[in-house]
Scaffold this motif. Structure first.
Motif, PDB file in Angstrom:
ATOM      1  N   ARG A   5      34.884  41.750  28.292  1.00 18.82           N
ATOM      2  CA  ARG A   5      35.801  42.789  28.764  1.00 18.82           C
ATOM      3  C   ARG A   5      36.673  42.331  29.921  1.00 18.82           C
ATOM      4  O   ARG A   5      37.427  43.125  30.482  1.00 18.82           O
ATOM      5  N   GLY A   6      36.564  41.046  30.294  1.00 18.46           N
ATOM      6  CA  GLY A   6      37.417  40.501  31.328  1.00 18.46           C
ATOM      7  C   GLY A   6      37.034  40.998  32.722  1.00 18.46           C
ATOM      8  O   GLY A   6      35.916  41.450  32.971  1.00 18.46           O
ATOM      9  N   TRP A   7      37.976  40.914  33.656  1.00 19.80           N
ATOM     10  CA  TRP A   7      37.734  41.302  35.040  1.00 19.80           C
ATOM     11  C   TRP A   7      37.677  42.814  35.179  1.00 19.80           C
ATOM     12  O   TRP A   7      38.491  43.538  34.610  1.00 19.80           O
ATOM     13  N   LYS A   8      36.700  43.277  35.970  1.00 21.18           N
ATOM     14  CA  LYS A   8      36.536  44.696  36.240  1.00 21.18           C
ATOM     15  C   LYS A   8      36.215  44.899  37.727  1.00 21.18           C
ATOM     16  O   LYS A   8      35.683  44.002  38.380  1.00 21.18           O
ATOM     17  N   ILE A   9      36.543  46.085  38.237  1.00 18.32           N
ATOM     18  CA  ILE A   9      36.212  46.414  39.623  1.00 18.32           C
ATOM     19  C   ILE A   9      34.716  46.710  39.708  1.00 18.32           C
ATOM     20  O   ILE A   9      34.182  47.507  38.930  1.00 18.32           O
ATOM     21  N   SER A  10      34.041  46.070  40.680  1.00 21.74           N
ATOM     22  CA  SER A  10      32.621  46.356  40.883  1.00 21.74           C
ATOM     23  C   SER A  10      32.411  47.328  42.038  1.00 21.74           C
ATOM     24  O   SER A  10      31.464  48.121  42.022  1.00 21.74           O
ATOM     25  N   SER A  11      33.316  47.290  43.044  1.00 23.89           N
ATOM     26  CA  SER A  11      33.207  48.231  44.161  1.00 23.89           C
ATOM     27  C   SER A  11      34.518  48.252  44.932  1.00 23.89           C
ATOM     28  O   SER A  11      35.334  47.321  44.838  1.00 23.89           O
ATOM     29  N   VAL A  12      34.688  49.335  45.721  1.00 20.79           N
ATOM     30  CA  VAL A  12      35.868  49.505  46.569  1.00 20.79           C
ATOM     31  C   VAL A  12      35.387  49.913  47.949  1.00 20.79           C
ATOM     32  O   VAL A  12      34.509  50.767  48.085  1.00 20.79           O
ATOM     33  N   SER A  13      35.956  49.314  48.982  1.00 25.43           N
ATOM     34  CA  SER A  13      35.553  49.654  50.346  1.00 25.43           C
ATOM     35  C   SER A  13      36.765  49.598  51.260  1.00 25.43           C
ATOM     36  O   SER A  13      37.772  48.962  50.954  1.00 25.43           O
ATOM     37  N   LYS A  14      36.651  50.303  52.389  1.00 26.52           N
ATOM     38  CA  LYS A  14      37.727  50.288  53.383  1.00 26.52           C
ATOM     39  C   LYS A  14      37.319  49.431  54.578  1.00 26.52           C
ATOM     40  O   LYS A  14      36.147  49.307  54.893  1.00 26.52           O
TER      41      LYS A  14
END
Length: 649
Positions: free
Chosen positions: A640-649
């Motif tokens: 499925r290629g590259w995917k977001i694992s997490s987002v942080s500020k």
């Protein structure tokens, strides 16, 4: 005779009577010359659409819309706007519309927001041939006692304001302004003092005080002007309740003809003809006002008059053929051929709400319309139902339908905003440039197949085809490859490889598995299920695309789109979390000026540091919060290629 026997006899008699009634009812229809439409869909087989919709009071609706027959059709994008209205389409396919809170939006054909500009109040739009966009905003209701004014805003297609000014006592025709713009960017608008023309700086060009007459209806002032069309600056067509006028660039009358039909519908084109429908066609030459005779009309073809409801094979109209005894009969549309003869009649299904409105047709003869219950219909040229988007609202609903330049349909409706519906198709982008196919890619048993030649040539690979052996040869400085149609075996740089699916020849094009391109060219390949786009490029390009998509979905409040970008193995409840964020950021217009810095940490790990500005609106004021930073962590998933694992500020 017992009770059972009497009951059976009564039932038998009732069945006979009902049968006679049905035969008689069918006989009534058989006597008519108007054929019914084609096949109906199965309304029990529907797919709920998980849209967050709101009622007129701003409360979240608990009734999801439903899509009938979504198999070959897809909702390609949605832009969530509060009670959008007055949508118009530019020549390049850009759609301009206004939200309830007075924001003018420009949306490109892919559903991406180009810009948004805050203006005052409810407004009407018109687009000039030179690209100038006018928004005329009404501050107060026009009545017999109060004086009104309107703010006029002019923008270019980049969203830059050209000018703004105020006009006094603008008037409407049953709820909307009659606006027109000519090729010089002049605005033509009626007011209580006459019909005025202003240039792009707000200077008065001319005024005509002879044509416009004021009327009072239920203590509200209206004018006799029904519509204004600018054929050119020298030929402004003014349609009133009893006449049609042509004005020149000084506001003087070129010609006038009588118009006996109240509520004239006018269509015009480059040939200089207009026509209206009042039981037959009345056609005039807009250059000189000459009304064509029946003999002259017979020499014309309806397809010479392109309009929103016509196509090469005829045109569509609301069904006002009320000579049948079916109460539901006039709730639908009629298809006419180019000789004004009825081809077929379509009636909305029993129990559906209201009459057909806002009819539009595409070049293939497919027709689209909505009803008062907020339902959207699509029929083919033979009257067969293609798909429906059902809401079944109890309150009257308004909508607009725009046929996009690529054949998709953009439906603008309250609560849902703007949605684009079209046939499912796969797009391929290589290094951010789209590949053009004469034969489209498709998915076969879970494997995406693409025509090899357009893709390989876009990658700079030389292609040779041996028609006798059906063998493909491909080469560049780093690749030498041969494969044969119908065989899974191939040779890549001297090594034997196996394809997951053998190459297929379809309509003269040879198709190969998409994944094989990645394996042979060392290019990253990813598949966006939401947009049906295949991206072929470097890892940096893949990640940059995902970040761009994230902010695009966030600006459109498309939570399902956001979810599609995450690694599902690590996904917790992004959908709910972003709904909370959206409610917390009430008034957000958009995230803009996005900057991205990408770091590839390993073959399967990467990060993207982003900074952006956040624009919010409160009342008529805009607020910008600058340099907000966010870090995206990425993981490369299997298949499925590259995917977001997490987002942080």
């Amino acid at each position: 005779m017992g009770k059972t026997g009497k009951s059976a006899k009564v039932l038998f008699c009732v069945l006979i009577i009902l049968n006679l009634l049905v035969l008689n009812y069918a006989g009534i229809y058989a006597q008519q010359s108007y054929p019914y439409h084609g096949k109906r869909l199965n309304y029990n087989k529907t797919t709920p659409i998980d849209f967050i919709t709101y009622d007129v009071y701003g409360q979240e609706a608990n009734k999801l819309p439903k899509f009938v027959n979504p198999g070959q059709f897809d909702i390609k994008w949605r832009y969530d706007i509060d009670l959008p209205s007055n949508a118009i389409k530019g020549p390049n396919g850009t759609i301009y519309l206004i939200s309830l809170d007075g924001v003018l939006y420009a949306i490109d054909p892919n559903g991406e927001r180009l810009w948004g500009r805050k203006i005052k109040s409810y407004s009407n739009l018109t687009l000039c041939p030179d690209g100038t966009i006018y928004a005329v905003s009404q501050d107060s209701i026009i009545d017999t006692d109060a004086q009104s004014k309107a703010e006029v805003y002019a923008f270019n297609q980049k969203g830059n304001e050209v000018c703004s000014y105020t006009i006094k006592n603008p008037i409407s025709y049953y709820g909307g302004y009659c606006l027109a713009g000519d090729e010089k960017g002049n605005l033509i608008i009626p007011t209580e003092d006459g019909i005025f023309s202003y240039d792009k700086k707000g200077n008065l060009n001319w005024k005509n005080t002879d044509i416009l007459k004021m009327e009072d209806t239920f203590s509200i002032k209206y004018s006799n002007v029904q519509s204004i069309r600018a054929m050119s600056s020298e030929n402004i067509i003014i349609v009133t309740n009893d006449k049609v006028y042509s004005l020149n660039s000084s506001g003087k009358v070129n010609w006038s003809i009588n118009n006996s039909y109240f509520g004239l519908e006018i269509y015009s084109n480059e040939l200089g003809y207009i026509y209206n429908r009042d039981g037959k066609y009345n056609i005039a030459d807009t250059k000189n006002g000459h009304v064509l005779t029946d003999a002259e009309i017979k020499k014309l073809n309806i397809k010479d008059f392109p309009s929103k409801t016509s196509w090469a094979g005829g045109y569509y109209y609301n069904n006002f053929l009320t000579d049948r005894k079916d109460k539901n009969y006039n709730k639908g549309i009629v298809s006419y051929d180019n000789n004004n003869k009825v081809k077929w009649v379509y009636t909305v299904p029993s129990g559906f709400n209201g009459y057909a409105c806002d009819i539009a047709a595409d070049m293939d003869g497919n027709v689209y319309f909505s009803d008062y219950g907020g339902n959207l219909y699509s029929l083919d040229k033979d009257g067969n139902e293609r798909y429906m988007f059902l809401r079944h609202k109890s309150m009257m609903s308004s909508s607009q339908i725009i046929v996009a330049n690529n054949g998709d349909v953009v439906w603008i409706t309250d609560e849902i905003g703007a949605i684009c519906i079209g046939t499912k198709s796969i797009r391929v982008l290589i290094d951010d440039e789209e590949v053009n196919f004469s034969n489209k890619p498709f998915i076969d048993s879970g494997t995406t197949l693409v025509p090899f030649r357009p893709v390989f040539e876009k990658l700079g690979i030389t292609i040779n085809w041996d028609a006798k052996t059906k063998t493909i040869s491909a080469s560049n400085d780093e690749l030498t490859m041969t494969m044969q149609a119908g065989s899974k075996s191939c040779n890549v740089n001297g090594s034997k490889k196996e394809l997951s699916v053998a190459p297929k020849i379809i309509n003269g094009s040879t198709y190969i598995p998409l994944r094989f391109i990645s394996e042979t060219t060392k290019k990253e390949v990813s598949w966006d299920q939401k947009t049906k786009i295949i991206y072929i490029g470097s890892a940096e390009q893949q990640i940059k695309h995902i970040v761009d998509q994230f902010f695009s979905y966030l600006n459109k409040k498309d939570y399902k789109g956001i979810n599609s970008l995450f690694n599902i193995d690590e996904l917790t409840d992004v959908d709910d979390s972003y709904r909370v964020i959206d409610k917390a950021l009430n008034g957000v217009l958009m995230c803009n000026d996005i900057k991205v810095q990408i770091n590839i940490n390993s073959d399967i790990k990467a990060t993207a540091q982003t900074s952006y500005n956040l624009t919010t609106a409160k009342g008529f004021n805009l607020y910008n919060t600058e340099n907000i930073t966010t870090t995206f962590n990425f993981v490369k998933t299997q298949g499925r290629g590259w995917k977001i694992s997490s987002v942080s500020k």
